[in-house]
Design a protein around this motif. Structure first.
Motif, short mmCIF file in Angstrom:
data_model
loop_
_atom_site.label_atom_id
_atom_site.label_comp_id
_atom_site.label_asym_id
_atom_site.label_seq_id
_atom_site.Cartn_x
_atom_site.Cartn_y
_atom_site.Cartn_z
N GLY A 98 29.91 92.57 -16.75
CA GLY A 98 31.43 92.95 -17.55
C GLY A 98 32.97 92.36 -17.39
O GLY A 98 33.11 91.67 -16.73
N GLY A 99 33.10 92.54 -18.48
CA GLY A 99 34.79 91.38 -18.26
C GLY A 99 35.32 92.70 -17.53
O GLY A 99 37.19 92.34 -16.87
N LYS A 100 35.73 93.82 -17.96
CA LYS A 100 35.79 94.42 -16.70
C LYS A 100 36.60 94.24 -15.70
O LYS A 100 37.98 94.39 -15.00
CB LYS A 100 36.20 96.04 -17.46
CG LYS A 100 36.51 97.37 -17.77
CD LYS A 100 35.74 98.22 -17.97
CE LYS A 100 36.66 99.50 -18.64
NZ LYS A 100 35.80 100.27 -19.11
N PHE A 124 44.70 98.54 -24.83
CA PHE A 124 43.06 98.76 -23.91
C PHE A 124 43.69 99.57 -22.65
O PHE A 124 44.79 99.35 -22.44
CB PHE A 124 42.94 97.72 -23.90
CG PHE A 124 41.14 98.04 -22.49
CD1 PHE A 124 40.10 99.34 -23.44
CD2 PHE A 124 40.71 97.24 -21.35
CE1 PHE A 124 38.92 99.34 -23.21
CE2 PHE A 124 39.48 97.92 -21.40
CZ PHE A 124 38.60 98.45 -22.17
N TYR A 127 44.19 98.83 -19.10
CA TYR A 127 45.04 98.49 -18.50
C TYR A 127 46.40 99.80 -17.73
O TYR A 127 46.74 98.94 -16.58
CB TYR A 127 46.72 97.18 -19.44
CG TYR A 127 45.48 96.55 -20.31
CD1 TYR A 127 44.24 95.72 -20.17
CD2 TYR A 127 46.02 96.85 -21.99
CE1 TYR A 127 43.71 95.16 -21.34
CE2 TYR A 127 45.17 95.85 -22.89
CZ TYR A 127 44.07 95.45 -22.40
OH TYR A 127 43.22 94.25 -23.12
N ASN A 170 46.50 90.59 -25.48
CA ASN A 170 44.77 91.31 -25.62
C ASN A 170 44.63 90.78 -27.50
O ASN A 170 45.35 91.65 -28.51
CB ASN A 170 44.51 92.60 -26.07
CG ASN A 170 43.14 93.01 -26.38
OD1 ASN A 170 42.94 93.76 -26.77
ND2 ASN A 170 42.46 92.27 -26.74
N ASN A 174 42.61 94.96 -29.19
CA ASN A 174 41.89 97.07 -29.00
C ASN A 174 42.86 97.74 -28.84
O ASN A 174 43.93 97.71 -28.37
CB ASN A 174 40.76 97.01 -27.93
CG ASN A 174 40.21 98.75 -28.27
OD1 ASN A 174 40.57 98.97 -29.40
ND2 ASN A 174 39.31 99.07 -27.41
N ASP A 202 43.03 88.56 -22.44
CA ASP A 202 42.06 89.31 -23.21
C ASP A 202 41.48 89.15 -23.96
O ASP A 202 41.76 89.56 -24.98
CB ASP A 202 42.56 91.14 -22.90
CG ASP A 202 41.06 91.89 -22.42
OD1 ASP A 202 39.70 91.42 -23.30
OD2 ASP A 202 41.06 93.16 -22.37
N ILE A 204 38.13 88.87 -25.66
CA ILE A 204 36.77 89.55 -25.50
C ILE A 204 36.52 89.02 -26.75
O ILE A 204 35.29 89.49 -27.13
CB ILE A 204 36.78 91.16 -24.80
CG1 ILE A 204 35.73 91.61 -24.45
CG2 ILE A 204 37.43 92.15 -25.33
CD1 ILE A 204 34.60 91.02 -23.08
N TYR A 205 37.07 89.67 -27.94
CA TYR A 205 36.77 89.76 -29.00
C TYR A 205 37.55 88.64 -29.86
O TYR A 205 38.14 88.51 -30.89
CB TYR A 205 37.99 91.13 -29.67
CG TYR A 205 37.68 92.07 -29.45
CD1 TYR A 205 35.98 92.86 -30.08
CD2 TYR A 205 39.06 93.13 -28.85
CE1 TYR A 205 36.56 94.43 -29.08
CE2 TYR A 205 38.17 94.31 -27.72
CZ TYR A 205 36.82 94.51 -28.51
OH TYR A 205 36.90 96.40 -28.03
N SER A 234 29.61 91.17 -23.61
CA SER A 234 29.70 92.73 -24.52
C SER A 234 29.53 92.30 -26.21
O SER A 234 28.74 93.12 -26.76
CB SER A 234 30.49 93.56 -23.77
OG SER A 234 30.45 93.39 -22.31
N LYS A 235 30.21 91.92 -26.26
CA LYS A 235 30.60 92.43 -28.00
C LYS A 235 30.28 90.97 -28.38
O LYS A 235 29.75 91.39 -29.75
CB LYS A 235 31.98 92.32 -27.94
CG LYS A 235 33.32 93.00 -27.24
CD LYS A 235 33.29 94.12 -27.22
CE LYS A 235 33.77 95.53 -26.19
NZ LYS A 235 33.50 96.43 -26.13
N ARG A 243 26.20 94.03 -19.06
CA ARG A 243 27.26 93.98 -17.66
C ARG A 243 26.90 92.64 -17.87
O ARG A 243 26.72 91.70 -16.72
CB ARG A 243 27.71 94.89 -16.64
CG ARG A 243 26.96 96.64 -16.97
CD ARG A 243 27.68 97.31 -18.38
NE ARG A 243 29.21 96.75 -17.94
CZ ARG A 243 30.25 96.68 -18.59
NH1 ARG A 243 29.91 96.37 -19.89
NH2 ARG A 243 31.47 96.54 -18.19
N TYR A 321 38.21 97.48 -35.43
CA TYR A 321 38.03 99.13 -35.42
C TYR A 321 39.84 98.61 -36.82
O TYR A 321 39.88 97.05 -36.99
CB TYR A 321 39.46 98.28 -33.91
CG TYR A 321 38.31 98.95 -33.05
CD1 TYR A 321 37.77 99.62 -32.41
CD2 TYR A 321 38.62 97.30 -31.72
CE1 TYR A 321 37.03 99.26 -31.49
CE2 TYR A 321 37.37 97.51 -30.88
CZ TYR A 321 36.97 98.56 -30.50
OH TYR A 321 36.11 97.86 -29.51
#
Ligand code: PLP
Length: 390
Positions: A98-100, A124, A127, A170, A174, A202, A204-205, A234-235, A243, A321
């Motif tokens: 995962g990115g986390k 998020f 952080y 980010n 998010n 970040d 991720i999107y 993930s997204k 993951r 979102y």
């Protein structure tokens, strides 16, 4: 039991708590529309699932290198070089579950106690949690609705000190859906050169942008060296449960992050990494289809929200979102989220789940079917009409 004091500094993500509450109501026979969780409702594309099954049959069931399989690191470096317009190589890439973990490990490798890390608020929640956990000082950078959910660059300048080690960005964002403009990134680039901090970007999107482009700070001259690009599968590929994520960073930091992987996970699941190669190299039409569907839902959701009494909502530029302003209802964010779940059967998140500057907003995820979004809008309308005078 006497637990370590650092545990008192570790936060969490309330999305999982609200999901549990909603599921408890469902067990009592209530019908709940789930708009709280940030994960695509689509299945992972067929060819990616096939690649994982093939990899299992071929014996990709053993430990691999801590930084990731060489072929996946090369594939990611090519993809990130093309999409961000930079020259990334395999040894800049660390693959993680995962990115986390990129967030956790890179901050762990960079922040000493007392260092300062500036992070977006609302943002998020992980952080602030990780910065605090590491004994560093979290410095919230307020994102403002009136700025299209960007920060005020003068405010950023005022928050920077000689102890600023990391700035977290980010985009797409998010929970607000905001996308950082070129002008804003120009200011960040200037500040980063002046103050000598790292940027944890970040992204991720990154594939969920509905208009224009989301530029990476890594693409600015001289900034690739000090930018950590966080992205993952993930997204983009509807692979939350697999993951699989990664970071792209300068090679010295990449070695530290890989050593943290050795200490923590050993490596990312080998057959899952093989599926990651298929995802990046294979056809992208399903990704495009998902993005188009999110765009269709965005229009319906934001249009519907703007018709609710006391509610106004900006059109988000990316991610999945909406972050409507609910101050006109006279309710706090938490009261609104609780009321919607308990009385209307709609699960959303309070804006304060994303930090103190989220008060006055709720986060609504469009990772649910069009029909369910319509059902939720109807329920919200009934709930608010009974409480808010037009
Ligand atoms: N960053 C942001 C802003 C997110 O919203 C998420 C997931 O919700 C992540 C990172 C982590 O994603 P994952 O660990 O599933 O790759």
């Amino acid at each position: 039991m006497d637990y370590a004091t650092r545990m008192s500094r570790l936060g969490t993500e309330t999305a999982f708590e609200v999901l549990a509450r909603a599921q408890a109501l469902e067990r009592q026979g209530r019908d709940v529309v789930h708009l709280e969780i940030g994960e695509p409702d689509f299945d992972t594309p067929r060819h990616i699932r096939d690649a994982a099954v093939r990899a299992l049959d071929e014996g990709w069931t053993h430990y691999g290198p801590s930084a990731g399989l060489a072929e996946l690191r090369e594939t990611i470096a090519e993809d990130v070089s093309r999409t961000r317009g930079i020259a990334a190589q395999a040894d800049h890439v660390v693959v993680t579950p995962g990115g986390k973990p990129i967030l956790f490990f890179s901050l762990m490798a960079l922040l000493d106690e007392g260092d300062e890390a500036v992070y977006p608020n609302p943002g998020f929640p992980i952080y602030e949690s990780v910065i605090r956990f590491l004994g560093a000082k979290p410095v919230p950078l307020r994102l403002r609705e009136e700025n299209g959910w960007a920060f005020d660059p003068d405010e950023l300048d005022r928050l920077l000190t000689p102890r600023t080690k990391v700035l977290i960005l980010n985009s797409p964002h998010n929970p607000t859906g905001g996308v950082l403009s070129r002008a804003m990134l120009d200011r960040v680039a200037e500040a980063a050169r002046r103050h000598d901090f790292y940027i944890l970007s970040d992204e991720i999107y990154s594939r969920l942008v509905f208009e224009g482009e989301a530029r990476s700070p890594a693409s600015y001259p001289g900034l690739q060296e000090r930018t950590i690009v966080l992205d993952g599968f993930s997204k983009t590929y509807a692979m939350t449960g697999w993951r699989l994520g990664y970071g792209v960073m300068e090679t010295g930091l990449a070695k530290h992050v890989a050593r943290l992987m050795t200490n923590c996970n050993s490596c990312t699941t080998s057959f899952v990494q093989r599926a990651g190669i298929a995802a990046l190299r294979g056809p992208q039409d399903e990704v495009e289809r998902m993005v188009a569907e999110f765009k269709r839902r965005r229009a319906r959701l934001v249009g519907g929200l703007n018709e609710l009494p006391g509610v106004s909502c900006r059109m988000p530029g990316g991610a999945f979102y909406a972050f409507p302003n609910i101050t006109g209802t006279g309710m706090t964010s938490q009261a609104m989220a609780d009321g919607l779940l308990d009385e209307a059967g709609v699960a959303v998140l309070s804006g304060t789940s994303f930090g103190a500057f989220g008060e006055g907003y709720v986060r609504i995820s469009s990772a649910n079917s069009f029909a369910n979004l319509e059902k939720a809008l109807e329920r919200m309308h009934d709930f608010l009409s009974a409480r808010v005078r037009a």
